[in-house]
Design a protein around this motif. Sequence first.
Motif, PDB file in Angstrom:
ATOM      1  N   THR A 418      17.407  -4.407  23.688  1.00 50.28           N
ATOM      2  CA  THR A 418      18.103  -4.162  22.418  1.00 50.28           C
ATOM      3  C   THR A 418      17.566  -4.194  21.737  1.00 50.28           C
ATOM      4  OG1 THR A 418      20.068  -3.555  23.464  1.00 50.28           O
ATOM      5  CG2 THR A 418      20.048  -3.573  21.157  1.00 50.28           C
ATOM      6  N   LYS A 419      16.799  -5.864  21.485  1.00 54.39           N
ATOM      7  CA  LYS A 419      16.305  -6.213  20.607  1.00 54.39           C
ATOM      8  C   LYS A 419      14.517  -5.749  20.164  1.00 54.39           C
ATOM      9  CE  LYS A 419      14.126 -10.901  18.693  1.00 54.39           C
ATOM     10  NZ  LYS A 419      13.186 -10.072  17.203  1.00 54.39           N
ATOM     11  N   PHE A 420      14.711  -5.552  21.424  1.00 52.43           N
ATOM     12  CA  PHE A 420      12.848  -4.451  21.376  1.00 52.43           C
ATOM     13  C   PHE A 420      12.574  -3.340  20.846  1.00 52.43           C
ATOM     14  CE2 PHE A 420       9.738  -1.735  23.908  1.00 52.43           C
ATOM     15  CZ  PHE A 420       9.034  -2.784  23.803  1.00 52.43           C
ATOM     16  N   LEU A 421      13.983  -2.388  21.071  1.00 53.93           N
ATOM     17  CA  LEU A 421      14.445  -1.343  21.016  1.00 53.93           C
ATOM     18  C   LEU A 421      14.383  -1.289  19.497  1.00 53.93           C
ATOM     19  CD1 LEU A 421      13.666   1.538  21.230  1.00 53.93           C
ATOM     20  CD2 LEU A 421      16.136   1.868  21.547  1.00 53.93           C
ATOM     21  N   ALA A 422      15.317  -2.280  18.802  1.00 53.73           N
ATOM     22  CA  ALA A 422      15.419  -2.423  17.573  1.00 53.73           C
ATOM     23  C   ALA A 422      14.058  -2.651  16.066  1.00 53.73           C
ATOM     24  CB  ALA A 422      16.448  -3.087  16.861  1.00 53.73           C
ATOM     25  N   ASP A 423      13.509  -4.121  17.007  1.00 51.57           N
ATOM     26  CA  ASP A 423      11.970  -3.837  16.676  1.00 51.57           C
ATOM     27  C   ASP A 423      11.403  -2.643  16.329  1.00 51.57           C
ATOM     28  OD1 ASP A 423      13.098  -6.432  16.300  1.00 51.57           O
ATOM     29  OD2 ASP A 423      12.261  -7.450  17.592  1.00 51.57           O
ATOM     30  N   GLY A 424      10.916  -1.941  17.517  1.00 52.13           N
ATOM     31  CA  GLY A 424      10.083  -0.869  17.742  1.00 52.13           C
ATOM     32  C   GLY A 424      10.612   0.103  16.598  1.00 52.13           C
ATOM     33  N   LEU A 425      12.076   0.634  16.305  1.00 53.38           N
ATOM     34  CA  LEU A 425      12.359   1.420  15.510  1.00 53.38           C
ATOM     35  C   LEU A 425      11.980   1.094  14.110  1.00 53.38           C
ATOM     36  CD1 LEU A 425      16.395   2.555  16.647  1.00 53.38           C
ATOM     37  CD2 LEU A 425      14.433   3.553  16.962  1.00 53.38           C
ATOM     38  N   ASN A 426      12.450  -0.814  14.143  1.00 53.59           N
ATOM     39  CA  ASN A 426      11.587  -1.097  12.613  1.00 53.59           C
ATOM     40  C   ASN A 426      10.157  -0.791  12.501  1.00 53.59           C
ATOM     41  OD1 ASN A 426      14.174  -1.647  12.066  1.00 53.59           O
ATOM     42  ND2 ASN A 426      14.183  -3.765  12.763  1.00 53.59           N
ATOM     43  N   LEU A 427       9.827  -0.754  13.833  1.00 52.58           N
ATOM     44  CA  LEU A 427       8.330  -0.757  12.782  1.00 52.58           C
ATOM     45  C   LEU A 427       7.682   0.375  13.223  1.00 52.58           C
ATOM     46  CD1 LEU A 427       6.689  -2.812  16.068  1.00 52.58           C
ATOM     47  CD2 LEU A 427       6.401  -3.275  14.051  1.00 52.58           C
ATOM     48  N   GLN A 428       8.772   1.531  13.244  1.00 51.11           N
ATOM     49  CA  GLN A 428       8.160   2.947  12.919  1.00 51.11           C
ATOM     50  C   GLN A 428       8.811   3.176  11.581  1.00 51.11           C
ATOM     51  OE1 GLN A 428      10.723   5.829  16.091  1.00 51.11           O
ATOM     52  NE2 GLN A 428       9.724   5.009  17.509  1.00 51.11           N
ATOM     53  N   ASN A 429       9.973   2.264  10.845  1.00 55.33           N
ATOM     54  CA  ASN A 429      10.693   2.747  10.059  1.00 55.33           C
ATOM     55  C   ASN A 429       9.609   2.315   8.986  1.00 55.33           C
ATOM     56  OD1 ASN A 429      12.954   4.295  10.684  1.00 55.33           O
ATOM     57  ND2 ASN A 429      14.263   2.184  10.924  1.00 55.33           N
ATOM     58  N   GLN A 430       8.785   1.748   9.709  1.00 54.81           N
ATOM     59  CA  GLN A 430       7.670   0.495   8.484  1.00 54.81           C
ATOM     60  C   GLN A 430       6.205   1.179   8.366  1.00 54.81           C
ATOM     61  OE1 GLN A 430       6.635  -3.403   9.143  1.00 54.81           O
ATOM     62  NE2 GLN A 430       8.933  -4.598   9.214  1.00 54.81           N
ATOM     63  N   ASP A 431       6.194   2.111   9.312  1.00 53.31           N
ATOM     64  CA  ASP A 431       4.990   2.577   9.369  1.00 53.31           C
ATOM     65  C   ASP A 431       5.444   4.133   8.384  1.00 53.31           C
ATOM     66  OD1 ASP A 431       3.654   1.080  10.744  1.00 53.31           O
ATOM     67  OD2 ASP A 431       4.158   2.360  13.370  1.00 53.31           O
ATOM     68  N   ILE A 432       6.243   4.696   8.950  1.00 52.36           N
ATOM     69  CA  ILE A 432       6.984   5.760   8.082  1.00 52.36           C
ATOM     70  C   ILE A 432       6.576   5.454   6.235  1.00 52.36           C
ATOM     71  CG2 ILE A 432       8.617   7.287   7.624  1.00 52.36           C
ATOM     72  CD1 ILE A 432       9.881   7.248  10.370  1.00 52.36           C
ATOM     73  N   SER A 433       7.603   4.432   6.359  1.00 62.44           N
ATOM     74  CA  SER A 433       7.287   4.668   4.443  1.00 62.44           C
ATOM     75  C   SER A 433       5.891   3.718   3.955  1.00 62.44           C
ATOM     76  CB  SER A 433       8.310   2.538   4.303  1.00 62.44           C
ATOM     77  OG  SER A 433       9.536   2.857   5.415  1.00 62.44           O
ATOM     78  N   ALA A 434       5.632   3.074   4.801  1.00 62.17           N
ATOM     79  CA  ALA A 434       3.312   2.827   4.644  1.00 62.17           C
ATOM     80  C   ALA A 434       2.956   4.741   5.066  1.00 62.17           C
ATOM     81  CB  ALA A 434       2.946   2.697   5.349  1.00 62.17           C
ATOM     82  N   GLU A 435       2.938   5.375   5.114  1.00 66.43           N
ATOM     83  CA  GLU A 435       2.949   5.998   5.538  1.00 66.43           C
ATOM     84  C   GLU A 435       3.467   7.642   4.129  1.00 66.43           C
ATOM     85  OE1 GLU A 435       2.448  10.818   8.212  1.00 66.43           O
ATOM     86  OE2 GLU A 435       3.276   8.611   9.234  1.00 66.43           O
ATOM     87  N   ILE A 436       4.489   7.116   3.648  1.00 64.32           N
ATOM     88  CA  ILE A 436       4.892   8.497   3.030  1.00 64.32           C
ATOM     89  C   ILE A 436       4.114   7.454   1.881  1.00 64.32           C
ATOM     90  CG2 ILE A 436       6.549   8.634   1.526  1.00 64.32           C
ATOM     91  CD1 ILE A 436       8.360   8.842   3.961  1.00 64.32           C
ATOM     92  N   ASN A 437       4.304   6.433   1.456  1.00 66.86           N
ATOM     93  CA  ASN A 437       3.697   5.709  -0.082  1.00 66.86           C
ATOM     94  C   ASN A 437       2.379   5.810  -0.329  1.00 66.86           C
ATOM     95  OD1 ASN A 437       6.125   4.018  -0.423  1.00 66.86           O
ATOM     96  ND2 ASN A 437       5.358   2.513   0.700  1.00 66.86           N
ATOM     97  N   ASN A 438       1.680   6.440   0.970  1.00 69.21           N
ATOM     98  CA  ASN A 438      -0.067   6.695   0.704  1.00 69.21           C
ATOM     99  C   ASN A 438      -0.274   7.770   0.249  1.00 69.21           C
ATOM    100  OD1 ASN A 438      -0.879   4.285   2.254  1.00 69.21           O
ATOM    101  ND2 ASN A 438      -0.810   4.607   3.976  1.00 69.21           N
TER     102      ASN A 438
END
Length: 493
Positions: A418-438
């Motif tokens: 569950t922690k691994f999945l939560a970390d993965g979802l957080n990384l997804q959100n960070q990548d999406i945020s970075a892409e939106i910022n770009n």
Amino acid sequence: MASAAPLRKFQTELRDTGYISREALRAKLVEIFGQMNFKISTKNERWIYYAPRRLTPISQDVIVELLQMAPCKLWQAWDESLLGMSDFDPMAIDAQPYTEQLQQLSAVLFSPRIDVEVIESSAPSDAVRLSALQDEASMKSLLSRTVVPQLRIISITQDNSVSPFNIDEDSMCEVLKRHQVPPGFLDIICRFGDRQVFSDEGVGSVICNNPNSSCRDIFYQLRYAERNGRKHGDPWSLRQTGVYHRYSMPAVGVGQNFCLLLHPMQNSKAQKRISMASSTGMTTRTIGLDPVRLHVLILSSYVNNWCWYLRYNTKNYLELEDMLMTSDLRDREDYLGMNFNTLQALRHLAAKLIPIPAILRNTISIITALQAMNNSLPGPHDEQRVAETAYHLKACSSRLEGYISATDVLQQRIENMTKFLADGLNLQNQDISAEINNHLLTLTKDTVDDSATVRIITLVTLTYLPASFITVRTNIKRSIDDPNSTLKREFLA
């Protein structure tokens, strides 16, 4: 004409869902609200439906409300009869809370139908009689006998875990009064009616030694996992069996045993094995010399189910683990697969495991009480068989300890994933945020460039527009002043 009430989302209780089919749910919704788009679906072993209001209840056999009942003189009379029991201490035991709770739950605990199985045997013949009582007259005949046989086992069943017992309230009260069942056993009965409450997962056993040291009383609620054979939902259910046993040692002869068993279904595994044992060697003498052996039979009917239940949940976990451990966030398909639904499935699996250690520890405490009873049996008993019973109880306790360890390991693995999945979802959100910022940065740069161009055009326009206006005006004036100008002639015409 008034507008129809809006449809809202509702769901069934987890413990009720397995007993409700999609067809029955839809039929009840149509019966109450008429034809509508109820959008019936299932998620995490709960039915989801849309309706103007919640169904309460769906049907009497499936979902039953806990009704508040008026005080019942029947149980008040039983309360008063406790004072006649030789081992009842009114200063140490308060029976009133039990009777009040039983009055509140009587509507969901008892039914007009009677279907009770009785096994009896007496010395010297040791012949075993198995009878089925299906009416009030036969129950009264059984309880009115002045002489109680040396072995009597009364089995009371439910049709399923959410239905009432197949016995009426009067007959149950008479059974308890006739055999002087202590008030603590009422708590066991009430747990069959108050099925929505999870607080009883860790309730232990009770063992009562009578002051005269010639009797032993034990009662407990045995909880276990068992396959339910249903075609929808979880194939496993958590069920319970209620047990009361009194062993008394007369001045001469073998001991006398009375057992009252509450089964969550008809022809349960324990009930069938007890009936089979009664026809293949379980007699007044064998139970009288080794009374705890009956509990070994009940425990062995269900304890090993935990192994297969944990294996089923481990299999479900491994399927999720394989999917998550082979996912790639850069792959669009894998990216869509790792979402909140996957996290929800893991949390649901973890929630199913939470009560298991408490239930297993409760079962171990029951075994500990049985071991104490086995080691302090009054009167003559079969030393060899008692030693065998002690061995089986110890082996059963060891298996339960192993199941607790297995559950702890599985819970840790689920928590880690569950922690691994939560970390993965957080990384997804960070990548999406970075892409939106770009993208925003690129848009901002384009906006700045466009703004500079507009400023230049504006400056050029401001510089040349006045001169252009003057030049055009001058040319027009000259054309008008020239008598040969075509523009002038057109203007005058």
